[in-house]
Design a protein around this motif. Structure first.
Motif, PDB file in Angstrom:
ATOM      1  N   LEU A 152       0.844  -1.202   0.058  1.00  0.00           N
ATOM      2  CA  LEU A 152      -0.110  -0.006  -0.098  1.00  0.00           C
ATOM      3  C   LEU A 152       0.948   1.309   0.175  1.00  0.00           C
ATOM      4  O   LEU A 152       0.318   2.529  -0.022  1.00  0.00           O
ATOM      5  N   ILE A 153       1.999   1.055   0.103  1.00  0.00           N
ATOM      6  CA  ILE A 153       3.071   2.526   0.226  1.00  0.00           C
ATOM      7  C   ILE A 153       3.432   2.668  -1.168  1.00  0.00           C
ATOM      8  O   ILE A 153       4.350   1.878  -1.741  1.00  0.00           O
ATOM      9  N   ASN A 154       2.946   3.638  -1.528  1.00  0.00           N
ATOM     10  CA  ASN A 154       3.618   4.245  -2.881  1.00  0.00           C
ATOM     11  C   ASN A 154       3.564   5.704  -3.119  1.00  0.00           C
ATOM     12  O   ASN A 154       2.565   6.654  -2.926  1.00  0.00           O
ATOM     13  N   ARG A 155       4.921   6.158  -2.699  1.00  0.00           N
ATOM     14  CA  ARG A 155       5.052   7.671  -2.733  1.00  0.00           C
ATOM     15  C   ARG A 155       5.655   8.380  -3.896  1.00  0.00           C
ATOM     16  O   ARG A 155       5.808   9.473  -4.118  1.00  0.00           O
ATOM     17  N   SER A 156       5.021   7.635  -5.016  1.00  0.00           N
ATOM     18  CA  SER A 156       5.121   8.351  -6.460  1.00  0.00           C
ATOM     19  C   SER A 156       4.510   9.489  -6.755  1.00  0.00           C
ATOM     20  O   SER A 156       4.909  10.338  -7.517  1.00  0.00           O
ATOM     21  N   GLN A 157       3.326   9.931  -5.859  1.00  0.00           N
ATOM     22  CA  GLN A 157       2.599  10.900  -6.123  1.00  0.00           C
ATOM     23  C   GLN A 157       2.939  12.041  -5.051  1.00  0.00           C
ATOM     24  O   GLN A 157       2.368  13.371  -5.085  1.00  0.00           O
ATOM     25  N   LYS A 158       3.851  11.732  -4.325  1.00  0.00           N
ATOM     26  CA  LYS A 158       4.335  13.020  -3.308  1.00  0.00           C
ATOM     27  C   LYS A 158       5.197  14.012  -4.214  1.00  0.00           C
ATOM     28  O   LYS A 158       5.910  13.739  -5.001  1.00  0.00           O
TER      29      LYS A 158
END
Length: 521
Positions: free
Chosen positions: A174-180
Motif C-alpha cells: 500500500l506504500i506508494n510515494r510516487s505521487q508525493k
C-alpha cells in the motif's frame, strides 16, 4: 425506711431466683454477639466456596516448569495441578498452538480459564521445551475437564481476538510515494485543511489565520494562540505565520474548494483513521451527547463570565443540525433507527423497506408549534449516512472524499496525524523553517483544550462484527486516507507503514482487499 428496704431486698432475691430457674439457655444474648457469629459464618462459607471454585487462580508455567509440566508421575500429554488439597485436575495441551488455543477460553491476560483452574502460559521457552514431549500424547484420564460445544460458541469473539494478535500481512504493497510532491520552501503558499473530527480544532487554535473569516482576508482575533494554555501558547509558531487561511466543512458545503485550492501550492491537513473518525462524528451528533455538551459548555461560559475570565477554548456553542424541522427529524432518526454505534452498524445491513418509521415531529417556531409527518427507511438511511450521502451525521458527510477529490495532484501535502499530533506538528514547523522544536502542550494542558467535557451519556459500544460492517462501508474513505498519507512530504516511509498498520488492526479485511487490488494493477 426499714420496711421499704426489706421490700426491695425481697424483690431482688425473687428476681435472682427466677433467673436461676430459667437457666443459661434463656439468658439474653447481646445483638452484637449474634451479628458477629452470623458474619463469621458467612465469611467461612464464602471462603470454602472460593476454595472449591478458585476461578482466578493462576499457576505460572515458567516458574513451575519442573514441578508442573515435566513431573515424572504425569502422563506426557497431561498436566495435573492440585489446588490446596483438592482433587487433581488434568488438562491436555495439544500438539500445536492453534489446537491449544481451541481447547480453552483464552483471555486477554493469557490465562486459559477452566472451571477450577487457570493456567498461564507466557513463556515461549516452556512451550518449546514441551512441544516435542506433548506431540505424541493421548488423553487417558477420566478426570479431564472438558467444555461443552456451547462454551466455544460463547467465547468465539475472545478466541478471535486472541488469534488476531498473530502476524498480519505486510502493508508494504500500500506504500506508494510516487505521487508525493515536494516544492522549494520560498515558493510555498499554504492553507490549513480541517477535516472534521481529526484534531483540527486544536491545531487551528494555534494559527494566526485559523478561523473561518480568514478565507475572505479578514483577520482573526489578535494573538489567538495565547489562549492555548501552557508553553504552546506563549509564542507564535512558524506554521502560524506562514499559513494564509483556513478551510473547513462550510467551505466544502459551498462547493468552493477547487477555487480555494487554486490559490495555494501546499496544504497542511489533519488526518485520522476513517473508522475512528466516523465513531467520533456519530457520537458528537448524538442528541443526548449534544444536549449534555450544550448545557455543560454554557455553564462553563457563564462561570467564566462571572469570574471575569476568558471563555475556555473547549466551551463552544453547540448549534442544532440545520433548520428546526431538519434538526428534529435527525433527533428522531437517532431514537428510532440507530440509538448507538452498534445498532447503527447492524442497521446498515437492513434491507430496504424492512424497517420504516412513520411519525410526526413538532418544534417551536416563532411563538407557535409546527408539525410535520415524516417517514424514515432505517436501512436506507443508515447506508446513506455511512457512505456520506446524508447530512444526518454532519462530519460523516464531509470526509476525505469531499476534501481530497477537488485537490489537484500537483499540490504539496503536509499531514498531521491525530494519533501523532504533536510530533507531526513539530516536524511540519521544522520543514517550514523553524530553527527549533516548537513547544507542545502537556497532557493536562491539551485536555483543557479538547477533552475538558468529560464523559458523555452515549459512548462507543461497537463489537468486532460491527467494526467489520462499517469498515466495508468506509472502503473508499480508507482508500483516500491511504492516498493522503502517501502524498505527505513530512512523513517517512516508516511513518506511513506504522500508520497503515494501525489502520490494519481496525479494518484488516478492507486493507487486505486494497492490497490485492494494488497488486492486481
Amino acid at each position: 425506711c426499714r420496711q421499704r428496704t426489706m421490700s426491695d431486698n425481697h424483690l431482688q432475691l425473687d428476681m435472682q431466683k427466677r433467673i436461676r430457674n430459667r437457666g443459661p439457655s434463656h439468658r439474653r444474648i447481646p445483638l452484637w454477639t449474634i451479628f458477629g457469629i452470623a458474619s463469621s459464618a458467612v465469611i467461612i462459607v464464602i471462603f470454602h466456596v472460593n476454595l472449591s471454585l478458585e476461578p482466578n487462580k493462576a499457576i505460572d508455567a515458567t516458574t513451575s516448569n519442573n514441578n508442573f509440566l515435566n513431573n515424572s508421575h504425569h502422563d506426557l500429554g497431561n498436566a495435573t495441578a492440585t489446588v490446596r488439597g483438592k482433587e487433581p485436575h488434568l488438562y491436555n495441551f495439544s500438539q500445536s498452538k492453534n489446537n491449544y488455543h481451541q481447547r480453552g477460553n483464552v483471555h486477554k491476560s493469557g490465562l486459559v480459564k477452566r472451571p477450577s483452574l487457570a493456567i498461564k502460559l507466557n513463556s515461549d521457552t516452556t512451550e518449546k521445551n514441551n512441544e516435542n514431549t506433548l506431540h505424541s500424547s493421548k488423553m487417558t484420564s477420566p478426570l479431564l475437564a472438558t467444555h461443552p460445544e456451547s462454551s466455544f460458541n460463547n467465547n468465539s469473539n475472545t478466541l478471535k481476538k486472541h488469534n488476531s494478535n498473530e502476524t498480519l500481512p505486510s502493508v508494504l504493497p500500500l506504500i506508494n510515494r510516487s505521487q508525493k510532491v515536494e516544492l522549494p520552501d520560498p515558493t510555498r503558499i499554504l492553507t490549513f485543511v480541517h477535516i472534521g473530527k481529526s484534531g483540527g480544532s486544536t491545531i487551528s487554535s494555534l494559527l494566526r489565520n485559523g478561523c473561518m473569516e480568514s478565507i475572505q482576508g479578514k483577520p482573526c482575533e489578535p494573538n489567538r494562540w495565547e489562549k492555548f494554555p501552557g508553553p504552546a501558547g506563549r509564542s507564535e509558531t512558524t506554521a502560524s505565520r506562514r499559513i494564509s487561511f483556513y478551510l473547513h466543512t462550510p467551505h466544502a458545503e459551498q462547493g468552493k474548494l477547487p477555487d480555494y485550492y487554486s490559490r495555494v501550492t501546499s496544504i497542511v491537513a489533519v488526518a485520522r483513521d476513517p473508522l475512528e473518525r466516523f465513531f467520533s462524528a456519530f457520537l458528537t451528533r448524538h442528541p443526548k451527547n449534544m444536549d449534555e455538551t450544550r448545557s455543560r459548555n454554557k455553564r462553563a461560559r457563564m462561570i467564566a463570565e462571572l469570574r471575569g475570565e476568558p471563555e475556555p477554548l473547549w466551551a463552544k456553542k453547540v448549534w442544532p443540525n440545520g433548520k428546526p424541522d431538519a434538526n428534529e427529524e435527525q433527533r428522531v432518526a437517532f431514537r428510532a433507527c440507530y440509538p448507538n454505534v452498534e445498532e447503527f452498524a447492524h442497521c446498515v445491513e437492513i434491507p430496504r423497506g424492512e424497517r420504516v418509521y412513520n411519525g410526526t415531529i413538532q418544534w417551536w417556531w416563532r411563538d407557535a408549534w409546527k408539525y410535520k409527518n415524516i417517514s424514515l427507511d432505517c436501512g436506507e438511511l443508515c447506508r446513506d449516512v455511512v457512505l456520506g450521502r446524508s447530512e444526518f451525521v454532519h462530519h460523516a458527510r464531509w470526509g476525505y472524499q469531499a476534501f481530497l477529490n477537488p485537490l489537484p495532484q500537483d499540490r504539496e501535502v503536509f499531514v498531521i496525524r491525530t494519533n501523532y499530533l504533536w510530533n507531526d506538528w513539530i516536524h511540519v514547523n521544522n520543514l517550514l523553517g523553524s530553527t527549533y522544536d516548537v513547544p507542545v502542550p502537556s497532557k493536562k494542558d491539551a485536555e483543557r483544550v479538547i477533552n475538558a467535557r468529560g464523559r458523555l451519556p452515549v459512548r462507543n459500544n461497537v463489537s468486532e462484527k460491527g467494526k467489520r460492517i462499517l469498515c466495508r462501508c468506509l472502503k473508499e474513505e480508507i482508500r483516500m486516507y491511504i492516498n493522503l498519507l502517501n502524498r505527505a512530504v513530512n512523513l517517512s516511509d516508516e511513518d506511513v507503514r506504522v500508520t497503515l498498520e494501525d489502520l490494519q488492526r481496525n479494518c484488516p479485511e478492507v486493507v487486505e482487499t486494497l492490497m490485492l487490488e494494488n497488486e492486481a494493477r
